[in-house]
Write an enzyme that holds these catalytic residues in place. Structure first.
Site, PDB file in Angstrom:
ATOM      1  N   LYS A   1       1.449  -3.330   6.560  1.00 45.13           N
ATOM      2  CA  LYS A   1       1.834  -3.562   5.189  1.00 45.13           C
ATOM      3  C   LYS A   1       3.318  -3.364   4.949  1.00 45.13           C
ATOM      4  O   LYS A   1       4.429  -4.298   4.349  1.00 45.13           O
ATOM      5  CB  LYS A   1       1.628  -2.466   4.454  1.00 45.13           C
ATOM      6  CG  LYS A   1      -0.071  -3.047   3.879  1.00 45.13           C
ATOM      7  CD  LYS A   1      -0.458  -3.833   2.947  1.00 45.13           C
ATOM      8  CE  LYS A   1      -2.038  -4.168   2.973  1.00 45.13           C
ATOM      9  NZ  LYS A   1      -2.503  -5.153   2.541  1.00 45.13           N
TER      10      LYS A   1
ATOM     11  N   SER B   1       1.079  -1.587  -0.457  1.00 44.05           N
ATOM     12  CA  SER B   1       0.183  -0.037   0.045  1.00 44.05           C
ATOM     13  C   SER B   1       0.615   1.524  -0.473  1.00 44.05           C
ATOM     14  O   SER B   1       1.741   1.430  -0.020  1.00 44.05           O
ATOM     15  CB  SER B   1      -0.665   0.164   1.668  1.00 44.05           C
ATOM     16  OG  SER B   1      -1.561   1.527   1.514  1.00 44.05           O
TER      17      SER B   1
ATOM     18  N   GLY C   1      -3.701  16.343   9.094  1.00 46.18           N
ATOM     19  CA  GLY C   1      -2.979  15.328   8.083  1.00 46.18           C
ATOM     20  C   GLY C   1      -3.287  15.170   6.402  1.00 46.18           C
ATOM     21  O   GLY C   1      -2.351  14.356   5.841  1.00 46.18           O
TER      22      GLY C   1
ATOM     23  N   TYR D   1      -2.155   0.181  10.206  1.00 45.20           N
ATOM     24  CA  TYR D   1      -2.473  -0.237   8.934  1.00 45.20           C
ATOM     25  C   TYR D   1      -1.190  -0.116   7.804  1.00 45.20           C
ATOM     26  O   TYR D   1      -0.378  -1.240   7.700  1.00 45.20           O
ATOM     27  CB  TYR D   1      -3.597   0.040   8.205  1.00 45.20           C
ATOM     28  CG  TYR D   1      -3.965  -0.096   7.038  1.00 45.20           C
ATOM     29  CD1 TYR D   1      -4.039  -1.527   5.883  1.00 45.20           C
ATOM     30  CD2 TYR D   1      -3.200   0.842   5.645  1.00 45.20           C
ATOM     31  CE1 TYR D   1      -4.471  -1.644   4.724  1.00 45.20           C
ATOM     32  CE2 TYR D   1      -3.697   0.284   4.456  1.00 45.20           C
ATOM     33  CZ  TYR D   1      -3.712  -1.019   3.839  1.00 45.20           C
ATOM     34  OH  TYR D   1      -3.781  -0.888   2.327  1.00 45.20           O
TER      35      TYR D   1
END
Length: 317
Positions: A143, A115, A279, A139
């Protein structure tokens, strides 16, 4: 030649399954249907309903298999902050289980669904494979750990691998398969328009031509074909790069997506506008030169075509 597609009942996985079959490659699917849909698996494709943590089921699914496309996992970056242990279990521990089963069954080829989340919020507007990873969520971290697992297992065994870092995957290559994620822009817009509601733009003061953030969108059918190219290359013994970015190199703004939605659907709407979300980068696009060189990768859809295929597949009943 037969490949196992983990997560093959998901939005991306189902497209990968179809791309493999179109290229004459037999496929087996394993998916626990935690987010996938059984109806996304084409008729005639062997389907094992199981989680990758079930080593026995994984070993059975690997019988007669030449390689693996590993897409299964927990993919919601925002939710991963609230559920880190679940994220690591599904994305790291489960991958360890898969690699153990592959070693036992002497399956030596794997294409990993990584990702763009591994980059976090990069400073550079154009991201290359040399951009330093800086994940900002469990997450993204999971990855990156998956890529490390492949690197280390390859050093210890005869594993052949590559990881594909996707940016924003959109559209549909089959009107029966759609993106059902509640967190992705295209399904959010499709869902709101179907309900007669108006989508919202978050942030109109970015230093971009129209003031809205610019992201890299890739069509899922193009993405699926890249998996086929990677699988064929590994099967032939070609050495691939450890990671590849899959992105357009140009990017599309949120307002351009809204304009495309209006043109495609014929629904005349003006999106509401709100402040930036914390962000959100102003512009992030991927340099896909390596993938173009080795995998014949290119983004072949216009923004209108991307949204048109997403809208056609979106359930409106």
């Amino acid at each position: 030649m037969t490949w196992l597609v983990t997560g093959g009942a998901g939005y991306i996985g189902a497209h990968v399954v179809r791309a493999f079959r179109s290229d004459g490659i037999d496929v087996v699917v394993i998916d626990d249907l935690s987010s996938g849909k059984a109806e996304f698996v084409p008729d005639g494709v062997p389907f094992v309903r199981a989680n990758l943590l079930d080593g026995t089921a994984v070993r059975e699914a690997l019988d007669g298999v030449d390689g693996v496309v590993h897409l299964a996992g927990f993919k919601y970056a925002g939710v991963s902050v609230e559920r880190p242990l679940h994220t690591y279990t599904q994305n790291v521990t489960a991958m360890v289980s898969l690699l153990e089963a592959m070693a036992e069954k002497s399956v030596r080829n794997i294409v990993f669904s990584s990702s763009a989340g591994v980059y976090g919020t990069p400073r550079d507007e154009e991201v290359t494979e040399d951009t330093t990873p800086d994940p900002r969520s469990p997450y993204g971290e999971s990855k990156l750990i998956g890529e490390w697992l492949l690197r280390d297992q390859a050093a210890a065994t005869e594993l052949h691998h590559t990881s594909l870092r996707y940016f924003n995957v959109v559209g549909s290559g089959d009107p029966t398969v759609y993106d059902a994620s509640p967190y992705n822009l295209f399904p959010i817009v499709c869902n709101l328009l179907t309900q007669g509601k108006v989508p919202q733009i978050y942030g109109t003061d970015h230093p971009t031509p129209d003031g809205t953030s610019v992201k890299d969108y890739v069509h899922v059918a193009d993405l699926a074909r890249a998996h086929v190219a990677a699988a064929r290359a590994l099967e032939s013994g070609k050495t691939l790069e450890r990671v590849y970015n899959l992105g357009s190199g140009t990017g599309t703004s949120v307002r351009e997506i809204m304009d495309a939605a209006r043109r495609v659907t014929g629904i005349d709407f003006a999106p509401t506008e709100g402040p930036r979300r914390p962000g959100d980068p102003s512009r992030v696009v991927a340099n896909g030169d390596l993938a173009a060189r080795d995998l014949a990768w290119k983004n072949t859809y216009t923004v209108d075509e991307m949204f048109a295929t997403a809208w056609e597949a979106w359930p409106k009943g």
